[in-house]
Design an enzyme around this catalytic site. Structure first.
Site, short mmCIF file in Angstrom:
data_model
loop_
_atom_site.label_atom_id
_atom_site.label_comp_id
_atom_site.label_asym_id
_atom_site.label_seq_id
_atom_site.Cartn_x
_atom_site.Cartn_y
_atom_site.Cartn_z
N THR A 40 0.82 -1.22 0.00
CA THR A 40 0.00 0.00 0.00
C THR A 40 0.85 1.25 0.00
O THR A 40 0.48 2.27 -0.59
CB THR A 40 -0.93 0.00 1.24
OG1 THR A 40 -1.86 -1.06 1.08
CG2 THR A 40 -1.67 1.30 1.40
N TYR A 54 -8.11 0.69 -3.19
CA TYR A 54 -7.03 1.22 -4.03
C TYR A 54 -6.27 0.02 -4.59
O TYR A 54 -6.51 -1.13 -4.20
CB TYR A 54 -6.08 2.08 -3.19
CG TYR A 54 -5.55 1.32 -2.00
CD1 TYR A 54 -6.19 1.39 -0.76
CD2 TYR A 54 -4.45 0.46 -2.11
CE1 TYR A 54 -5.75 0.64 0.32
CE2 TYR A 54 -4.01 -0.29 -1.03
CZ TYR A 54 -4.67 -0.19 0.19
OH TYR A 54 -4.23 -0.95 1.26
N SER A 87 1.78 -7.69 -0.58
CA SER A 87 2.55 -8.68 0.21
C SER A 87 1.81 -9.98 0.50
O SER A 87 2.44 -10.98 0.83
CB SER A 87 3.02 -8.05 1.52
OG SER A 87 1.94 -7.84 2.39
N THR A 120 1.60 -4.34 4.14
CA THR A 120 1.41 -4.56 5.59
C THR A 120 0.87 -5.96 5.90
O THR A 120 1.02 -6.43 7.01
CB THR A 120 0.40 -3.53 6.14
OG1 THR A 120 -0.85 -3.69 5.45
CG2 THR A 120 0.91 -2.11 5.98
N ASP A 121 0.27 -6.62 4.91
CA ASP A 121 -0.37 -7.90 5.22
C ASP A 121 0.61 -8.93 5.77
O ASP A 121 0.28 -9.65 6.71
CB ASP A 121 -1.06 -8.49 3.98
CG ASP A 121 -2.35 -7.76 3.66
OD1 ASP A 121 -3.10 -8.23 2.79
OD2 ASP A 121 -2.58 -6.70 4.27
N LYS A 193 0.37 -7.32 12.63
CA LYS A 193 -0.77 -6.50 12.18
C LYS A 193 -1.99 -7.02 12.94
O LYS A 193 -2.42 -8.14 12.75
CB LYS A 193 -0.97 -6.65 10.68
CG LYS A 193 -2.05 -5.75 10.09
CD LYS A 193 -2.08 -5.87 8.58
CE LYS A 193 -3.05 -4.91 7.94
NZ LYS A 193 -3.05 -5.03 6.44
N GLU A 313 -2.14 -28.02 27.63
CA GLU A 313 -3.33 -28.53 26.93
C GLU A 313 -3.10 -29.90 26.28
O GLU A 313 -4.03 -30.65 26.03
CB GLU A 313 -3.75 -27.52 25.84
CG GLU A 313 -4.36 -26.25 26.39
CD GLU A 313 -5.67 -26.48 27.13
OE1 GLU A 313 -6.05 -25.64 27.96
OE2 GLU A 313 -6.30 -27.55 26.90
N1 DAS Z 1 -2.47 -5.82 0.13
C1 DAS Z 1 -1.75 -5.19 1.20
C2 DAS Z 1 -0.30 -5.62 1.14
O1 DAS Z 1 0.34 -5.45 0.11
C3 DAS Z 1 -1.77 -3.72 1.11
C4 DAS Z 1 -1.00 -3.13 2.26
O2 DAS Z 1 -1.62 -2.96 3.30
O3 DAS Z 1 0.21 -2.89 2.14
O4 DAS Z 1 0.16 -6.11 2.16
#
Ligand code: DAS
Length: 356
Positions: A40, A54, A87, A120-121, A193, A313
């Site tokens: 992103t 986006y 990602s 970020t994923d 995240k 467990e």
């Molecule tokens: N699809 C997500 C990624 O590329 C967009 C982001 O949050 O960076 O990880």
């Protein structure tokens, strides 16, 4: 009266002095390389109100740098476009390529710090992989954004500025791989995240290492788990990553996923159990078969925080299983892949899960 030739000579001297002053100022700045991978932070939306709708991985690294002229006051920045992906689509090969490039750059005397712009994923997985495998004390900072640069109140520019600032900081040396999002400096090991649609998306259950505000770092704790220079793993001697899969526990779970992963030849299976890594009684025999067939079983938990207690467990000693400690399933998979490049001994693997 000063002659025109004298004026020209004075002007030339002034230009040379100014150039020398600029060169001197630049020489005093740290050299930071930005490795861009997509996400992103390189995204673009159709309009400024598209903060969540986006296309990721559209803007190249040179444009990212050009869009942030403030960087030139804090570092001499160079950019490389390693790849351009969202990602969630990263592969083990991408991870290896990136880590080997980071390792090579970290050995260069003209590189003081490295920034990786990333989606970020799966940013948390890449950050942990680099923590485990890159042998350098130089700051490595992974950064992303939750909104594309085209959106109102986009977070990418300040996140990137902070990342370059931290990567060029002497007081960030030796702190392992770091993640700068939303003013925080988190450890690449601990951060995940945790919110999928806010700029405050990233957090570490043991807290951030510190904050970066207006180009200054404020540290409040240091990592205690092994990382970078103190890691027994080195990307320069890793040629391939083993196949490690994840299966989740939930009400009514069937053994389908576990059987399929077992048949696919995984070298380890991370079980994301309910609660403290609990396993449904009807599932236990299927995990025991995975172990009997030679793969490692790692008990993690779908519950994000806390840690899985060994022999609580499930009788891990009896079943010869490993527990993932406080690592979320996706992080446990990263450590399992790296650890399995060295050993498949379950006692050694459990030591590694305690120490990294
Ligand atoms: N699809 C997500 C990624 O590329 C967009 C982001 O949050 O960076 O990880």
């Amino acid at each position: 009266m000063i002659s025109s030739s004298r004026l020209r000579s004075l002007a030339a001297s002034a230009v040379l002095l100014a150039a020398a002053a600029v060169a001197h100022a630049q020489a005093a700045l740290p050299n930071v390389v930005i490795l861009a991978t997509g996400g992103t932070i390189a995204g673009a939306g159709a309009s400024a109100v598209n903060s969540a709708t986006y296309a990721a991985a559209k803007v190249g690294v040179e444009k990212l740098i050009a869009g942030l002229p403030e960087l030139s006051a804090i570092a001499n920045v160079k950019g490389e476009q390693v790849f351009q992906v969202a990602s969630e689509s990263m592969t083990n090969d991408n991870l290896m390529t990136l880590a080997k490039r980071v390792s090579a750059l970290s050995k260069q005397s003209d590189v003081d710090g490295i920034v990786i712009t990333h989606g970020t994923d799966t940013l948390e997985e890449t950050a942990y992989f680099l923590t485990l495998t890159v042998h350098t004390a130089k700051p490595i900072v992974v950064v992303g954004s939750m909104r594309p640069g085209t959106a109102l109140s986009a977070d990418g520019a300040l996140n990137l500025y902070d990342a370059v600032s931290v990567a060029g900081s002497k007081d960030a040396v030796g702190k392992g791989v770091l993640v700068t999002m939303n003013d925080n400096i988190d450890s690449g090991r601990d951060v995940s995240k945790s919110i999928n649609i806010k700029t405050s998306a990233f957090s570490s259950q043991w807290g951030p290492l510190g904050m970066v505000v207006e180009g200054r770092n404020y540290w409040f704790r240091a990592p205690v788990k092994r990382h970078t220079m103190n890691s027994e793993f080195d990307i320069d001697s890793i040629t391939a990553l083993p196949n490690v899969g994840i299966a989740m526990g939930y009400e009514g779970v069937e053994p389908t996923a576990i059987e399929a992963l077992g048949k696919s030849g995984v070298k380890a299976l991370v079980h994301a159990g309910t609660g403290n890594g609990s396993v449904a009684n009807r599932i236990v025999p299927y995990l025991q078969k995975v172990r009997a067939d030679g793969a490692i079983v790692i008990r993690s938990a779908r519950v994000p925080d806390g840690f899985v207690l060994r022999n609580a467990e499930q009788p891990d000693d009896k079943y010869d299983w490993v527990v993932a400690h406080d690592l979320r399933p996706q992080k446990a998979r990263i450590l399992a892949m790296v650890a399995l490049t060295k050993t498949s001994d379950t006692k050694e693997l459990q030591r590694i899960f305690w120490e990294y």
